[in-house]
Design a protein around this motif. Structure first.
Motif, mmCIF file in Angstrom:
data_model
loop_
_atom_site.group_PDB
_atom_site.id
_atom_site.type_symbol
_atom_site.label_atom_id
_atom_site.label_comp_id
_atom_site.label_asym_id
_atom_site.label_seq_id
_atom_site.Cartn_x
_atom_site.Cartn_y
_atom_site.Cartn_z
ATOM 1 N N LEU A 101 0.777 -1.282 0.064
ATOM 2 C CA LEU A 101 -0.024 -0.079 0.017
ATOM 3 C C LEU A 101 0.703 1.302 0.081
ATOM 4 O O LEU A 101 1.741 1.388 0.560
ATOM 5 N N GLU A 102 0.356 2.183 -0.871
ATOM 6 C CA GLU A 102 0.850 3.854 -0.525
ATOM 7 C C GLU A 102 -0.149 4.394 -0.002
ATOM 8 O O GLU A 102 -1.464 4.587 -0.213
ATOM 9 N N THR A 103 0.195 4.983 1.216
ATOM 10 C CA THR A 103 -0.736 5.985 1.943
ATOM 11 C C THR A 103 -1.024 7.439 1.047
ATOM 12 O O THR A 103 -0.229 7.929 0.533
ATOM 13 N N LEU A 104 -2.326 7.606 0.824
ATOM 14 C CA LEU A 104 -2.877 8.937 0.206
ATOM 15 C C LEU A 104 -3.078 10.080 1.084
ATOM 16 O O LEU A 104 -2.461 11.143 1.050
ATOM 17 N N ALA B 277 -12.845 9.510 -0.608
ATOM 18 C CA ALA B 277 -11.610 8.598 -1.098
ATOM 19 C C ALA B 277 -11.720 8.354 -2.528
ATOM 20 O O ALA B 277 -10.468 8.170 -3.385
ATOM 21 N N GLU B 278 -12.783 8.295 -3.350
ATOM 22 C CA GLU B 278 -12.996 8.245 -4.688
ATOM 23 C C GLU B 278 -12.294 9.273 -5.401
ATOM 24 O O GLU B 278 -11.732 8.952 -6.391
ATOM 25 N N ASN C 23 -7.855 1.068 8.244
ATOM 26 C CA ASN C 23 -7.983 1.698 9.854
ATOM 27 C C ASN C 23 -9.240 2.648 9.965
ATOM 28 O O ASN C 23 -9.321 3.540 10.520
ATOM 29 N N VAL C 24 -10.328 1.843 9.368
ATOM 30 C CA VAL C 24 -11.498 2.840 9.587
ATOM 31 C C VAL C 24 -12.111 2.572 10.863
ATOM 32 O O VAL C 24 -12.294 1.484 11.609
ATOM 33 N N GLY D 278 -10.768 7.145 8.006
ATOM 34 C CA GLY D 278 -9.660 5.897 7.803
ATOM 35 C C GLY D 278 -8.594 6.536 6.986
ATOM 36 O O GLY D 278 -8.729 7.758 6.760
ATOM 37 N N THR D 279 -7.855 5.959 6.379
ATOM 38 C CA THR D 279 -6.687 6.209 5.698
ATOM 39 C C THR D 279 -6.769 5.705 4.170
ATOM 40 O O THR D 279 -6.934 4.534 3.867
#
Length: 105
Positions: A14-17, A68-69, A78-79, A97-98
């Motif tokens: 994963l890459e955190t946005l 998020a979209e 992490n919701v 969440g992330t």
């Protein structure tokens, strides 16, 4: 979109946005509020408030997903949900969440 309450998604790098969230404040009209007050005397589930909270969670979740979209994310990790009473008969639901993007290996 994959949505989980863990800090990973099995099998995905994963890459955190960004942090994403959704919230709403809901209340019931005075008639249902009075009837719910009577229910507290005899006990049992207060369905008017249960229904209100179910609807509020659905709205807050939809708003988080929309955010998020906009980031073109593939998932949210992490919701967490939280609720607070704003005033008698009105509650806020917050979900956050992330947002993450899947990294191809």
């Amino acid at each position: 979109m994959i949505v989980v309450n863990t800090d990973y998604i099995t099998g995905k790098k994963l890459e955190t946005l960004s942090l994403v969230k959704g919230s709403t404040v809901m209340s019931k009209h005075i008639g249902k509020d009075i009837m719910s007050g009577f229910k507290t005397i005899v006990g049992g589930e207060i369905t008017a408030y249960k229904d209100m909270m179910d609807e509020a969670r659905e709205i807050a979740n939809k708003r988080m997903l929309e955010e998020a979209e906009k980031l073109n994310s593939d998932g949210i990790i992490n919701v967490r949900y939280t609720t607070s009473a704003i005033m008698q008969g009105a509650s806020e639901i917050l979900v956050y969440g992330t947002a993450v993007k899947f990294i191809e290996e």
